[in-house]
Design a protein around this motif. Structure first.
Motif, PDB file in Angstrom:
ATOM      1  N   MET A   1       0.831  -1.191   0.000  1.00 19.05           N
ATOM      2  CA  MET A   1       0.000   0.000   0.000  1.00 19.05           C
ATOM      3  C   MET A   1       0.872   1.249   0.000  1.00 19.05           C
ATOM      4  O   MET A   1       0.601   2.203  -0.741  1.00 19.05           O
ATOM      5  N   ALA A   2       1.925   1.249   0.809  1.00 16.78           N
ATOM      6  CA  ALA A   2       2.846   2.386   0.830  1.00 16.78           C
ATOM      7  C   ALA A   2       3.455   2.598  -0.548  1.00 16.78           C
ATOM      8  O   ALA A   2       3.477   3.721  -1.067  1.00 16.78           O
ATOM      9  N   ARG A   3       3.946   1.519  -1.135  1.00 18.77           N
ATOM     10  CA  ARG A   3       4.552   1.612  -2.467  1.00 18.77           C
ATOM     11  C   ARG A   3       3.532   2.135  -3.480  1.00 18.77           C
ATOM     12  O   ARG A   3       3.835   3.011  -4.286  1.00 18.77           O
ATOM     13  N   ASN A   4       2.306   1.631  -3.441  1.00 15.29           N
ATOM     14  CA  ASN A   4       1.265   2.063  -4.379  1.00 15.29           C
ATOM     15  C   ASN A   4       0.890   3.525  -4.197  1.00 15.29           C
ATOM     16  O   ASN A   4       0.460   4.182  -5.147  1.00 15.29           O
ATOM     17  N   ALA A   5       1.056   4.043  -2.977  1.00 10.20           N
ATOM     18  CA  ALA A   5       0.759   5.449  -2.702  1.00 10.20           C
ATOM     19  C   ALA A   5       1.964   6.351  -2.933  1.00 10.20           C
ATOM     20  O   ALA A   5       1.839   7.576  -2.870  1.00 10.20           O
ATOM     21  N   GLY A   6       3.129   5.760  -3.158  1.00 15.79           N
ATOM     22  CA  GLY A   6       4.332   6.560  -3.395  1.00 15.79           C
ATOM     23  C   GLY A   6       4.991   7.084  -2.139  1.00 15.79           C
ATOM     24  O   GLY A   6       5.767   8.027  -2.194  1.00 15.79           O
ATOM     25  N   VAL A   7       4.681   6.466  -0.987  1.00 18.13           N
ATOM     26  CA  VAL A   7       5.312   6.875   0.274  1.00 18.13           C
ATOM     27  C   VAL A   7       6.263   5.778   0.725  1.00 18.13           C
ATOM     28  O   VAL A   7       6.195   4.642   0.256  1.00 18.13           O
ATOM     29  N   GLY A   8       7.129   6.103   1.661  1.00 18.04           N
ATOM     30  CA  GLY A   8       8.048   5.112   2.200  1.00 18.04           C
ATOM     31  C   GLY A   8       7.314   4.105   3.065  1.00 18.04           C
ATOM     32  O   GLY A   8       6.376   4.446   3.782  1.00 18.04           O
ATOM     33  N   GLY A   9       7.738   2.862   3.002  1.00 16.15           N
ATOM     34  CA  GLY A   9       7.170   1.815   3.843  1.00 16.15           C
ATOM     35  C   GLY A   9       8.198   1.382   4.880  1.00 16.15           C
ATOM     36  O   GLY A   9       9.309   0.996   4.532  1.00 16.15           O
ATOM     37  N   LEU A  10       7.833   1.484   6.137  1.00 13.46           N
ATOM     38  CA  LEU A  10       8.729   1.124   7.236  1.00 13.46           C
ATOM     39  C   LEU A  10       8.107  -0.044   7.993  1.00 13.46           C
ATOM     40  O   LEU A  10       7.021   0.078   8.566  1.00 13.46           O
ATOM     41  N   GLY A  11       8.759  -1.199   7.943  1.00 18.38           N
ATOM     42  CA  GLY A  11       8.228  -2.381   8.576  1.00 18.38           C
ATOM     43  C   GLY A  11       8.622  -2.495  10.036  1.00 18.38           C
ATOM     44  O   GLY A  11       9.646  -1.962  10.455  1.00 18.38           O
TER      45      GLY A  11
ATOM     46  N   PRO B   1       6.760 -11.900   8.672  1.00 19.48           N
ATOM     47  CA  PRO B   1       8.182 -11.874   9.024  1.00 19.48           C
ATOM     48  C   PRO B   1       8.930 -10.765   8.281  1.00 19.48           C
ATOM     49  O   PRO B   1       8.508 -10.336   7.203  1.00 19.48           O
ATOM     50  N   PRO B   2      10.016 -10.294   8.865  1.00 25.91           N
ATOM     51  CA  PRO B   2      10.773  -9.186   8.263  1.00 25.91           C
ATOM     52  C   PRO B   2      11.138  -9.401   6.797  1.00 25.91           C
ATOM     53  O   PRO B   2      11.087  -8.453   6.007  1.00 25.91           O
ATOM     54  N   GLU B   3      11.481 -10.630   6.405  1.00 19.69           N
ATOM     55  CA  GLU B   3      11.870 -10.849   5.011  1.00 19.69           C
ATOM     56  C   GLU B   3      10.699 -10.599   4.051  1.00 19.69           C
ATOM     57  O   GLU B   3      10.905 -10.132   2.926  1.00 19.69           O
ATOM     58  N   HIS B   4       9.467 -10.833   4.491  1.00 26.96           N
ATOM     59  CA  HIS B   4       8.302 -10.531   3.656  1.00 26.96           C
ATOM     60  C   HIS B   4       8.091  -9.029   3.540  1.00 26.96           C
ATOM     61  O   HIS B   4       7.696  -8.538   2.482  1.00 26.96           O
TER      62      HIS B   4
ATOM     63  N   GLY C   1       8.782  -4.180  -0.176  1.00 29.47           N
ATOM     64  CA  GLY C   1       9.128  -2.776  -0.394  1.00 29.47           C
ATOM     65  C   GLY C   1       9.520  -1.960   0.809  1.00 29.47           C
ATOM     66  O   GLY C   1       9.764  -0.764   0.679  1.00 29.47           O
ATOM     67  N   ALA C   2       9.599  -2.557   2.001  1.00 32.78           N
ATOM     68  CA  ALA C   2      10.008  -1.780   3.176  1.00 32.78           C
ATOM     69  C   ALA C   2      11.425  -1.250   2.988  1.00 32.78           C
ATOM     70  O   ALA C   2      12.312  -1.996   2.582  1.00 32.78           O
ATOM     71  N   PHE C   3      11.634   0.033   3.273  1.00 30.03           N
ATOM     72  CA  PHE C   3      12.985   0.597   3.158  1.00 30.03           C
ATOM     73  C   PHE C   3      13.837   0.234   4.361  1.00 30.03           C
ATOM     74  O   PHE C   3      15.061   0.303   4.310  1.00 30.03           O
ATOM     75  N   ALA C   4      13.183  -0.172   5.461  1.00 30.75           N
ATOM     76  CA  ALA C   4      13.887  -0.595   6.676  1.00 30.75           C
ATOM     77  C   ALA C   4      12.908  -1.391   7.529  1.00 30.75           C
ATOM     78  O   ALA C   4      11.692  -1.293   7.359  1.00 30.75           O
ATOM     79  N   ILE C   5      13.466  -2.171   8.447  1.00 24.14           N
ATOM     80  CA  ILE C   5      12.654  -2.944   9.388  1.00 24.14           C
ATOM     81  C   ILE C   5      13.113  -2.586  10.803  1.00 24.14           C
ATOM     82  O   ILE C   5      14.293  -2.718  11.128  1.00 24.14           O
ATOM     83  N   ALA C   6      12.190  -2.129  11.618  1.00 27.34           N
ATOM     84  CA  ALA C   6      12.496  -1.817  13.011  1.00 27.34           C
ATOM     85  C   ALA C   6      12.379  -3.084  13.846  1.00 27.34           C
ATOM     86  O   ALA C   6      11.388  -3.807  13.755  1.00 27.34           O
ATOM     87  N   ASP C   7      13.396  -3.359  14.650  1.00 29.62           N
ATOM     88  CA  ASP C   7      13.415  -4.543  15.505  1.00 29.62           C
ATOM     89  C   ASP C   7      12.579  -4.365  16.764  1.00 29.62           C
ATOM     90  O   ASP C   7      12.057  -5.330  17.308  1.00 29.62           O
ATOM     91  N   ASP C   8      12.481  -3.119  17.233  1.00 27.05           N
ATOM     92  CA  ASP C   8      11.714  -2.824  18.433  1.00 27.05           C
ATOM     93  C   ASP C   8      11.351  -1.344  18.403  1.00 27.05           C
ATOM     94  O   ASP C   8      11.735  -0.615  17.484  1.00 27.05           O
ATOM     95  N   TYR C   9      10.600  -0.885  19.407  1.00 29.48           N
ATOM     96  CA  TYR C   9      10.134   0.489  19.402  1.00 29.48           C
ATOM     97  C   TYR C   9      11.277   1.518  19.416  1.00 29.48           C
ATOM     98  O   TYR C   9      11.240   2.475  18.642  1.00 29.48           O
ATOM     99  N   PRO C  10      12.304   1.365  20.245  1.00 29.74           N
ATOM    100  CA  PRO C  10      13.410   2.334  20.188  1.00 29.74           C
ATOM    101  C   PRO C  10      14.066   2.393  18.794  1.00 29.74           C
ATOM    102  O   PRO C  10      14.417   3.479  18.323  1.00 29.74           O
ATOM    103  N   HIS C  11      14.210   1.241  18.146  1.00 31.19           N
ATOM    104  CA  HIS C  11      14.772   1.213  16.799  1.00 31.19           C
ATOM    105  C   HIS C  11      13.845   1.952  15.826  1.00 31.19           C
ATOM    106  O   HIS C  11      14.303   2.704  14.957  1.00 31.19           O
ATOM    107  N   LEU C  12      12.533   1.766  15.958  1.00 28.86           N
ATOM    108  CA  LEU C  12      11.565   2.481  15.131  1.00 28.86           C
ATOM    109  C   LEU C  12      11.751   3.984  15.276  1.00 28.86           C
ATOM    110  O   LEU C  12      11.793   4.721  14.280  1.00 28.86           O
ATOM    111  N   MET C  13      11.889   4.456  16.495  1.00 26.01           N
ATOM    112  CA  MET C  13      12.048   5.894  16.723  1.00 26.01           C
ATOM    113  C   MET C  13      13.335   6.417  16.089  1.00 26.01           C
ATOM    114  O   MET C  13      13.351   7.505  15.513  1.00 26.01           O
ATOM    115  N   ARG C  14      14.416   5.656  16.164  1.00 24.32           N
ATOM    116  CA  ARG C  14      15.679   6.076  15.530  1.00 24.32           C
ATOM    117  C   ARG C  14      15.520   6.150  14.012  1.00 24.32           C
ATOM    118  O   ARG C  14      16.008   7.097  13.385  1.00 24.32           O
TER     119      ARG C  14
END
Length: 104
Positions: free
Chosen positions: A53-63, A70-73, A78-91
């Motif tokens: 959906m992010a890719r179809n809308a032209g925005v970045g997708g953050l998993g 699973p992260p590999e999916h 199209g995820a540009f990055a995968i956050a392992d936990d909430y602190p990683h998401l914030m970074r």
């Protein structure tokens, strides 16, 4: 509504109001309602449908690694990055917008 969180969101989008994921309708409506720009918007999600959906809308997708797919999916969808936990998401969200756009 049950948890009284509605004041935490500028807009709420559901498949009741727009086509289901991976159609970009929910993101497009959120952008229109908030005045946000595609180049500075990130969809945070836990499924490949979110990333598509992010890719179809032209925005970045953050998993996020703690969800349904699973992260590999998320990466292959199209995820540009995968956050392992909430602190990683914030970074990841603190990174400059240009690095998100280049990676997506």
């Amino acid at each position: 509504k049950r948890f009284d969180l509605s004041d935490c969101f500028e807009t709420i989008q559901t498949a009741d109001d727009a086509p289901s994921k991976p159609h970009p309708g929910m993101i497009e409506r959120a952008l229109a309602e908030t005045g946000a720009h595609v180049a500075t918007t990130v969809m945070i999600g836990d499924t490949s449908f979110d990333m598509e959906m992010a890719r179809n809308a032209g925005v970045g997708g953050l998993g996020v690694a703690w969800g349904y797919h699973p992260p590999e999916h998320l990466s292959s969808s199209g995820a540009f990055a995968i956050a392992d936990d909430y602190p990683h998401l914030m970074r990841l969200l603190e990174q400059p917008h240009s690095s998100r756009a280049a990676a997506s």
